[in-house]
Design a protein around this motif. Structure first.
Motif, short mmCIF file in Angstrom:
data_model
loop_
_atom_site.label_atom_id
_atom_site.label_comp_id
_atom_site.label_asym_id
_atom_site.label_seq_id
_atom_site.Cartn_x
_atom_site.Cartn_y
_atom_site.Cartn_z
N GLU A 2 -30.03 6.17 -39.24
CA GLU A 2 -30.95 5.79 -40.34
C GLU A 2 -31.34 7.02 -41.16
O GLU A 2 -31.52 6.93 -42.38
CB GLU A 2 -32.20 5.10 -39.79
N VAL A 3 -31.46 8.16 -40.48
CA VAL A 3 -31.83 9.41 -41.17
C VAL A 3 -30.71 9.84 -42.13
O VAL A 3 -30.96 10.16 -43.29
CB VAL A 3 -32.17 10.53 -40.15
N ILE A 4 -29.47 9.84 -41.62
CA ILE A 4 -28.34 10.27 -42.45
C ILE A 4 -28.15 9.35 -43.66
O ILE A 4 -27.81 9.80 -44.75
CB ILE A 4 -27.04 10.34 -41.60
N LEU A 5 -28.40 8.05 -43.47
CA LEU A 5 -28.25 7.11 -44.59
C LEU A 5 -29.51 7.03 -45.45
O LEU A 5 -29.62 6.19 -46.33
CB LEU A 5 -27.88 5.72 -44.07
N ARG A 6 -30.47 7.91 -45.15
CA ARG A 6 -31.74 7.99 -45.90
C ARG A 6 -32.52 6.68 -45.86
O ARG A 6 -33.20 6.30 -46.80
CB ARG A 6 -31.49 8.40 -47.36
N GLU A 7 -32.38 5.96 -44.74
CA GLU A 7 -33.12 4.71 -44.58
C GLU A 7 -34.47 4.93 -43.91
O GLU A 7 -35.32 4.05 -43.90
CB GLU A 7 -32.30 3.71 -43.74
N CYS A 8 -34.63 6.08 -43.29
CA CYS A 8 -35.95 6.42 -42.73
C CYS A 8 -36.14 7.93 -42.75
O CYS A 8 -35.18 8.69 -42.85
CB CYS A 8 -36.13 5.84 -41.34
N ASP A 9 -37.38 8.32 -42.67
CA ASP A 9 -37.75 9.73 -42.68
C ASP A 9 -37.43 10.33 -41.31
O ASP A 9 -37.62 9.68 -40.28
CB ASP A 9 -39.26 9.81 -42.96
N ILE A 10 -36.97 11.56 -41.30
CA ILE A 10 -36.61 12.20 -40.03
C ILE A 10 -37.79 12.25 -39.06
O ILE A 10 -37.64 12.08 -37.85
CB ILE A 10 -35.99 13.62 -40.25
N LYS A 11 -39.00 12.41 -39.61
CA LYS A 11 -40.19 12.50 -38.74
C LYS A 11 -40.42 11.20 -37.97
O LYS A 11 -40.93 11.21 -36.85
CB LYS A 11 -41.43 12.83 -39.58
N GLU A 12 -40.04 10.08 -38.58
CA GLU A 12 -40.23 8.78 -37.91
C GLU A 12 -39.24 8.58 -36.76
O GLU A 12 -39.49 7.80 -35.85
CB GLU A 12 -40.01 7.64 -38.92
N ALA A 13 -38.09 9.25 -36.84
CA ALA A 13 -37.03 9.00 -35.85
C ALA A 13 -37.07 9.97 -34.67
O ALA A 13 -36.45 9.72 -33.64
CB ALA A 13 -35.67 9.05 -36.54
N ILE A 14 -37.78 11.09 -34.83
CA ILE A 14 -37.81 12.08 -33.75
C ILE A 14 -38.67 11.58 -32.58
O ILE A 14 -39.79 11.11 -32.77
CB ILE A 14 -38.34 13.43 -34.27
#
Length: 260
Positions: A68-80
């Motif tokens: 999702e991060v690579i496809l810019r579908e979510c912020d990196i902070k949300e996925a960590i």
């Protein structure tokens, strides 16, 4: 501890050959850096998600991943996922990532999507370790575009050198076209078996061919290292006194010693 104003060192762990100890190195080098008091982020860029599960996370239950991060579908902070172990966060991966190659075809500046995301959180960490897939794919290119250096695990076996020239060619290509700062961090030998002459010959052969950038620490073949991932633990927590744990601690010290 992290000093303000310093940006983390980004190391991509890459080798397009599978089974060379890449994920083992990503997990255990990261864990030993964290044990030494460094703040570490591990980014799993392999669709197999073995680094994710190697830290005890369930690949099937994770909602937001590096995909999702690579496809810019979510912020990196949300996925960590924070504090998976002390001082260590992880940006997880799962099988969805296998589709990223195709999904990225239409994306503008697709080689830079990971780099852009990392730049948002880079100063939080001393080390950001990227575990690449066993291929020279768009995902690996994304990792190399984001990284400062590439660390190459090489298995002590007869065909060890075979993929190395191709890998170095890719590193040079990325350096020329996408990331002029990229350097070869070095080669680390894995699965070393002191009982065979072959292991020794491979080490000597690579040293003759590479001339530089070879870590002194050699990772041995070790049963405990092989067992640790199935318990969802890095080796320094699974069996802290094993030769595998000691070797990765030495490697972490060497990596930290490479600071300018």
């Amino acid at each position: 501890m992290k000093e303000e104003g310093n940006v983390g060192r980004i190391i991509a762990i890459a080798n397009q050959k599978g089974g060379v100890g890449k994920t083992t190195t990503a997990i255990n080098l990261s864990a030993c850096l964290a044990e030494a008091g460094q703040k570490v982020l591990v980014i799993d860029i392999d669709p197999q998600g073995n680094t994710t599960s190697g830290f005890g996370l369930s690949k099937t239950e994770i909602e937001k991943t590096v995909y999702e991060v690579i496809l810019r579908e979510c912020d990196i902070k949300e996925a960590i996922v924070e504090d998976v172990i002390e001082n260590l966060d992880i940006l997880p991966s799962n099988v969805n990532l296998a589709g990223a190659e195709i999904d990225l075809i239409d994306v503008e500046n697709r080689e830079y999507t990971l780099k852009e995301s990392i730049s948002e959180i880079r100063e939080k960490y001393e080390y950001i370790i990227l575990d690449c897939p066993p291929s020279l794919s768009m995902l690996t290119v994304n990792a190399m575009t984001a990284a400062d250096t590439v660390l190459v695990p090489i298995q002590c076996e007869y065909y060890a050198l075979e993929g190395l020239t191709q890998l170095i060619h890719t590193i040079n290509l990325v350096k020329k076209k996408l990331n002029p700062e990229l350097e070869l961090e070095g080669v680390v030998f894995t699965m070393y078996d002191s009982r065979t002459n072959l292991s020794l010959q491979v080490v000597e052969n690579v040293k003759d061919n590479l001339k530089q950038n070879i870590y002194k620490t050699i990772i041995p073949r070790n049963i405990r290292l092989a067992e640790a991932p199935s318990h969802g633990l890095p080796i320094n927590l699974y069996d802290t006194k094993s030769t595998g744990a000691e070797s990765y601690r030495l490697l972490a010290e060497e990596v930290m010693g490479r600071e300018e």
